[in-house]
Scaffold this motif. Structure first.
Motif, short mmCIF file in Angstrom:
data_model
loop_
_atom_site.label_atom_id
_atom_site.label_comp_id
_atom_site.label_asym_id
_atom_site.label_seq_id
_atom_site.Cartn_x
_atom_site.Cartn_y
_atom_site.Cartn_z
N ASP A 322 1.06 -1.37 -0.02
CA ASP A 322 0.01 -0.08 0.00
C ASP A 322 0.84 1.41 -0.05
OD1 ASP A 322 -2.35 1.28 0.01
OD2 ASP A 322 -2.80 1.23 2.13
N HIS A 324 1.46 4.47 -0.69
CA HIS A 324 1.19 5.92 -0.90
C HIS A 324 2.11 6.83 -0.78
CE1 HIS A 324 -3.52 5.32 -0.79
NE2 HIS A 324 -3.25 4.31 0.23
N ASN A 374 1.30 10.61 -6.42
CA ASN A 374 0.83 11.75 -5.47
C ASN A 374 1.89 12.42 -5.00
OD1 ASN A 374 1.78 10.23 -3.31
ND2 ASN A 374 0.03 9.20 -2.95
N ASP A 379 -1.80 5.95 -5.33
CA ASP A 379 -3.17 5.47 -4.68
C ASP A 379 -3.64 4.53 -5.19
OD1 ASP A 379 -2.96 7.66 -2.69
OD2 ASP A 379 -2.88 9.21 -4.31
N HIS A 380 -4.90 4.17 -4.79
CA HIS A 380 -5.67 3.04 -5.13
C HIS A 380 -6.45 2.95 -6.46
CE1 HIS A 380 -6.83 2.32 -0.25
NE2 HIS A 380 -5.29 2.57 -0.66
N GLU B 248 -4.37 9.93 -1.15
CA GLU B 248 -5.98 9.80 -0.71
C GLU B 248 -5.92 8.58 0.44
OE1 GLU B 248 -7.47 8.29 -4.26
OE2 GLU B 248 -7.11 10.11 -5.23
N ASN B 249 -4.75 8.40 0.84
CA ASN B 249 -4.52 7.38 1.89
C ASN B 249 -5.57 7.70 3.17
OD1 ASN B 249 -3.84 5.02 3.08
ND2 ASN B 249 -1.83 5.32 3.55
N ARG B 252 -9.45 8.28 2.38
CA ARG B 252 -10.23 7.06 2.21
C ARG B 252 -10.50 6.36 3.71
NH1 ARG B 252 -11.26 4.54 -2.33
NH2 ARG B 252 -9.70 5.41 -3.36
N GLU B 253 -9.37 6.18 4.33
CA GLU B 253 -9.65 5.24 5.58
C GLU B 253 -10.39 6.05 6.70
OE1 GLU B 253 -9.06 2.89 4.25
OE2 GLU B 253 -7.09 2.47 3.54
N GLN B 256 -13.98 5.39 5.58
CA GLN B 256 -14.18 4.16 5.74
C GLN B 256 -14.18 3.30 7.04
OE1 GLN B 256 -12.65 1.36 2.75
NE2 GLN B 256 -13.70 -0.22 3.66
#
Lengths: 464, 616
Positions: A322, A324, A374, A379-380, B248-249, B252-253, B256
């Motif tokens: 992950d 980021h 970014n 990102d996802h 965006e980490n 988003r979390e 959510q």
């Protein structure tokens, strides 16, 4: 669907008697001959792998699009490791400079890539995806780690998930096994959706080794120990017969766990080779758990006959994808670990003639990451490239269509390089399941969304 | 064995009753009291449903309870000891016998009041008192574990500790990251202390402190987030970068996992449906807007006053909140949840405040956070009415205040379902205990303490503790915690459409591994009266003396079994289970002076039992 075997049906008193596991099978399916052995290794790149920094277009225009969209993260063109996929122009693609071991495997024909795979219900165009009425079905919760993991591992056919089945569990359920171990082995990952199934069990192999209660170690004749063992079995039985589902589950699970533990104390002692040294040449950035997991898988595969295994599905994870932030360092290190350790694993398997064509390794990951950076991370996103490795693979190729790297281009849905997949998890998985021995007419039991694909679309073709 | 055997007689454990008449009087009083109590709860529930939640201000309740308690206190208990134990199993890291005695002489409300007023036992304070710190703050990893476990084990403010522990599994940061930060446990302890400090405060304050926290900023990469088109740091400088789009980490979390969840919820926690389909509570576009809100933040420099800029920090401080740098904040207008717009040209601070207000006021927060906390403390499958009652208190504590966590935890623990669910809905109520909580309950129940002359709770042996137990605070695999709140294992639970989140940690391998961890602690780490230790492999010792005193005749361990039943099972042991324990107890195995071993062996059997895995 045939549920042939249910460990829970075994009483708490069947401890250690392996004979009870025999004769429960009732239907002869594919796995009949003693030489008929196939093993699938699912390598989950936990966190959402940025495959765009593993397999990179090496042609001028496409490389420029890549480099412009992610300035701090893109590799210099001169550092890339060019490859020439079969049926494509020479040096048209390249691998990350950290993945020289994978280039070796690719060139040797033991590795291929599958392009732009993702969670899909069925094929969807960019236009249909962006249609505000959303009439074309698409997975819900795009971008969520847990929701997309669920799609990848379960291949849900509907938006509101009611099933807890994963395709690994369903795949195993297509075959008979009389073995001590369940077909699904989770390597230090415990419960995962892939291997969940109402009647098909999984067993978690801990990297700590087999740990046993003091009264449940091998055969004990001491009356006090036997009395305590019986007492615990009775407590489990009492719970398992309770009307309270919590207590019932606890009692059943503990009984089953103690049974397997006793049985495995004998079986696992037949592991005579410590293969971890085969991985020691690799630099390990990921703390060693991934290579230790692959070593354990290889060890278990080598004693498959003692365990009576015909079909095995291993689930092992490399975590930390992950990215980021601090992408260049972290993703680079993970790429190198992945590459080196997969190669070491493949070497162990392929030097054994009996196993060479019996073990297939595939990668999964909840989503790819967006092309635009970014800053120091990505990102996802959605679709991503995946690796398939081993003797069964039609190697040295890129299957599927590599996405356009133009921002807001044909495959990007919102301008930041989030690619709409052109191959679905169901197509990817069904190609594997077919190799595993599932007949075409049964594939949809394992991959429900395959019903939205017909003819040649049901097999991506990466098995030789 | 005939029913007339002495062990079938109820062993009150707390009261030495001398006559049948006394029993009747006490029974009657208790009945009357529980009626009074029940009617209080009914009032609470009824007014909650009428959308006018009562204040849970204990000042209103306590006088009534005090009146009811007047004579009873001299008789040794107004709360059934079994019920007191069950309450403490829900709200602490496991009762000690003395805790049960104390609560049975008090009331739930008075207990809550006293818990709310206790000083905060902080992990950093503990660490600093230990003289461990030779190279502060780079103390060794094991010390961080020891501080957490030690505080949880011994802190008097148990409810606050449990609340912080639950919050640490909602606002997750984890040391399971593979770069330097995990070797700086003091930073994580500081984050944990933040959760302790705000455990009974307001959710909105907590959300802001968590958002600005440096360890969270590190874990979910909010630090150094900058607007699209920004060059951060001098070009070509190591670590510098150009931003194509904001990170965006965290955006988003926080949506959510920390506040509203993926889909719109009704007050009772069930999903809102549109033509049978759930409704997403936000979109990718929302996430991108929040990502722009959360730009311009980075750690404070360790220097005072701040001398460095956004990119060049010098040595960052991870025990101070992050600070904003407006030159690196996205100044454009943003559209947040429910299409609420915020204006252009606001500072990073203003944007963050507006965005957190926007999240805080979303109708999902009450049912989302309320249900998570109910699942952590009481039951995995709360009735929608229970969730609605708690969400109503979240929305308004009775004094017009939204987000009052003290009122929320009171509502959760005092709710009629929490107090009576084990009787009114026995097969739906309850939950799996977390392995870590089972381990703590074992330690506390058997009066574990640190060995003298040693300043560290854990030893080398304990290094394997976490990996075998599969759980240790602040060590989840990801921001998604150790387990998911909607996990339902195959088998009887999913057949009954029931959730059992904590059971995600328990599979056929770990069920044995976890039990073995409990057992090894029990078998190795007792204090066998003479203070000579069976093993030097740990610094933790059990004190079995008060249990040994219950064995007057080694042939008859009934009283001991009842005490263990009370402490570990909340008095819920079935006759069948009692029979199994009595049968396995073989007096011929023990010398008279081996009473400690009788205690250990019977406790061992109860601790290993599947019955102990479940909380009712």
């Amino acid at each position: 669907m045939t549920d042939r075997r249910n460990f829970l049906k075994l009483s708490a008193f069947s401890i250690g008697s392996l004979g009870l596991f025999d004769g429960l099978g009732n239907q002869a399916l594919a796995a009949t001959s003693p030489d008929d052995y196939k093993s699938l290794v699912v390598v989950n790149l936990n966190g959402g792998n940025d495959s765009l920094n593993m397999l990179i277009p090496n042609t001028d225009t496409e490389y420029q699009q890549y480099a412009t969209a992610r300035p701090q993260i893109a590799f210099n063109k001169s550092d890339l490791l060019p490859i020439s996929p079969i049926e494509m122009s020479a040096n048209s693609f390249a691998l990350s400079p950290r993945m020289s071991a994978m280039r070796e495997l690719f060139n040797d024909g033991d590795l291929s890539f599958v392009a732009n795979v993702g969670s899909l219900i069925g094929p969807i165009t960019k236009e249909a995806f962006l249609d505000p009425l959303r009439t074309q079905p698409r997975p819900s919760g795009l971008g969520g780690h847990n929701t997309q993991t669920a799609y990848w591992q379960a291949d849900h056919s509907n938006q509101i998930d009611t099933t807890k089945d994963g395709w690994g569990g369903r795949l195993a359920n297509e075959f008979i096994s009389n073995a001590v171990l369940p077909s699904n082995i989770s390597i230090n990952s415990g419960h995962n959706i892939l291997q969940s199934h109402a009647s098909e069990r999984f067993y978690n192999v801990s990297l700590n080794g087999l740990i046993s209660l003091r009264d449940f170690r091998n055969d004990q004749t001491n009356p006090a120990i036997r009395a305590r063992r019986n007492a615990l079995n009775s407590l489990n039985n009492l719970a398992a017969n309770s009307a309270d589902p919590f207590l019932k589950h606890a009692g059943q699970l503990f009984s089953e766990g103690l049974n397997l533990n006793l049985a495995l104390q004998n079986s696992l002692s037949s592991i005579t080779q410590d293969l971890s040294s085969r991985f020691s040449d690799s630099v390990s950035f990921s703390g060693g758990a991934f290579s230790a997991g692959l070593a354990r898988i290889a060890e278990l595969i080598l004693i498959r006959q003692q365990l009576g295994m015909r079909r095995q599905i291993f689930f092992v994870q490399l975590a930390g994808f992950d990215t980021h932030s601090k992408h260049a360092e972290n993703h680079g290190n993970l790429s190198e670990d992945l590459s080196n350790h997969l190669k070491a694993f493949n070497d162990i398997i392929t030097e054994n003639d009996q196993l060479r064509n019996s073990v297939l390794t595939v990668t999964t990951s909840e989503f790819g990451r967006n092309l635009a950076s970014n800053g120091d991370g990505t990102d996802h996103a959605w679709g991503a490239q995946h690796m398939v490795m081993g003797g069964p693979v039609d190697g040295g190729k890129i299957f599927g269509t590599f996405p356009s790297l133009e921002l807001d281009g044909a495959d990007d849905y919102n301008g930041l390089g989030r690619m709409i997949p052109t191959l679905s998890v169901s197509q990817y998985g069904a190609t594997v399941a077919k190799w595993f021995g599932v007949e075409d007419e049964n594939l949809e039991r394992v991959f429900p969304n395959l019903q939205n694909y017909q003819g040649s679309d049901r097999d991506i073709g990466f098995i030789s | 064995m005939p029913k007339s055997h002495p062990y079938f007689r109820r062993q009150p454990g707390l009261l030495k009753l001398t006559s049948f008449t006394t029993t009747l009087v006490i029974r009657f009083k208790r009945y009357w009291l529980s009626l009074g109590y029940a009617s209080l709860l009914i009032c609470t529930a009824a007014s909650a449903q009428a959308q006018t939640p009562p204040s849970l201000d204990a000042a209103r309740i306590t006088p009534i309870i005090n009146f009811l308690l007047l004579e009873e206190s001299t008789l040794g208990g107004t709360t059934e000891p079994e019920e007191a134990s069950r309450f403490l199993i829900q709200s602490t890291f496991g009762p000690r016998y003395s805790d049960i005695v104390q609560l049975s002489n008090s009331s739930y409300e008075r207990w809550l009041d006293s818990q709310f007023s206790l000083p905060i036992t902080k992990t950093v304070d503990f660490t600093e008192s230990q003289n461990w710190v030779s190279n502060y703050p780079l103390i060794i990893s094991g010390a961080g574990n020891s501080a957490l476990a030690n505080v949880m084990l011994n802190a008097p403010d148990q409810l606050r500790q449990r609340m912080a522990y639950a919050l640490s599994q909602i606002f997750v940061v984890s040391r399971e990251v593979n770069n330097g930060m995990n070797e700086r446990p003091l930073y994580y302890l500081d984050y944990y202390d933040l959760l302790l400090e705000n455990a009974f405060g307001n959710y909105r304050d907590l959300l802001e402190k968590v958002t600005k926290n440096s360890v969270m900023g590190f874990y979910l990469t909010l630090n150094l987030n900058a607007p699209a088109g920004t060059q951060v740091g001098p070009p070509a400088h190591p670590g510098s970068f150009f931003v194509s789009s904001p990170d965006e980490n965290y955006a988003r979390e926080v949506l959510q996992l920390f506040s509203i969840g993926l889909v719109k919820l009704n007050l009772d926690g069930t999903p809102e449906l549109d033509n049978g389909k759930t409704i997403p509570s936000y979109t990718q576009e929302t996430v991108e807007n929040f990502a722009r809100v959360f730009t311009g933040w980075n750690y404070q420099s360790g220097d005072t006053p701040q001398t460095s800029g956004f990119f060049n920090l010098g040595i960052p401080s991870h025990t101070k909140p992050m600070i904003s740098f407006d030159a690196f904040h996205d100044m454009g207008p943003k559209v947040l949840l429910n299409n609420t717009a915020i204006d252009a040209n606001q500072t990073a601070e203003q944007d963050l405040a507006d965005a957190l207000d926007n999240i805080f006021n979303h109708p999902n927060v009450g049912p989302f956070i309320g249900k998570l906390l109910i699942q952590h403390f009481v039951t995995s499958n709360p009735s929608p009415d229970y969730v609605a009652r708690v969400a109503t208190v979240f929305n308004d504590n009775g004094s017009g205040i939204r987000g009052d966590l003290k009122a929320v935890i009171s509502a959760i623990l005092l709710d009629t379902e929490a107090r009576n669910g084990h009787k009114t809905m026995p097969n739906q109520f309850g939950k799996f205990k977390e392995p870590f909580i089972r381990q703590l309950a074992l330690w506390r129940g058997l009066e574990a303490r640190r060995r003298t002359n040693n300043n560290n709770l854990f030893s080398a042996y304990d290094g394997i503790f976490f990996s075998r137990l599969k759980q240790f605070p602040l060590r989840a695999q990801s921001v998604f915690n150790f387990y998911q709140p909607d996990f339902s294992p195959a088998g009887p639970l999913s057949d009954a459409n029931m959730l059992a989140p904590e059971s995600q940690l328990i599979d056929t391998e770990s069920v044995v591994s976890i039990a073995t961890t409990h057992e090894e602690y029990l078998q190795r780490h007792h204090d066998n009266a003479g203070n000579s230790f069976a093993s030097s492999s740990t610094n933790l010792l059990f004190n079995t003396q008060s249990f040994e005193a219950l064995i007057t005749d080694i042939q008859q361990p009934e009283e001991l079994i009842e005490r263990l039943n009370l402490i570990f099972l909340g008095g819920s042991m079935s006759d069948e289970m009692r029979e199994i324990l009595l049968e396995v107890h073989d007096p011929s195995l023990y010398l008279v002076e081996d009473k400690w071993r009788v205690v250990i062996d019977l406790a061992n059997m109860i601790i290993l039992s599947p019955q102990f895995m479940i909380q009712k």
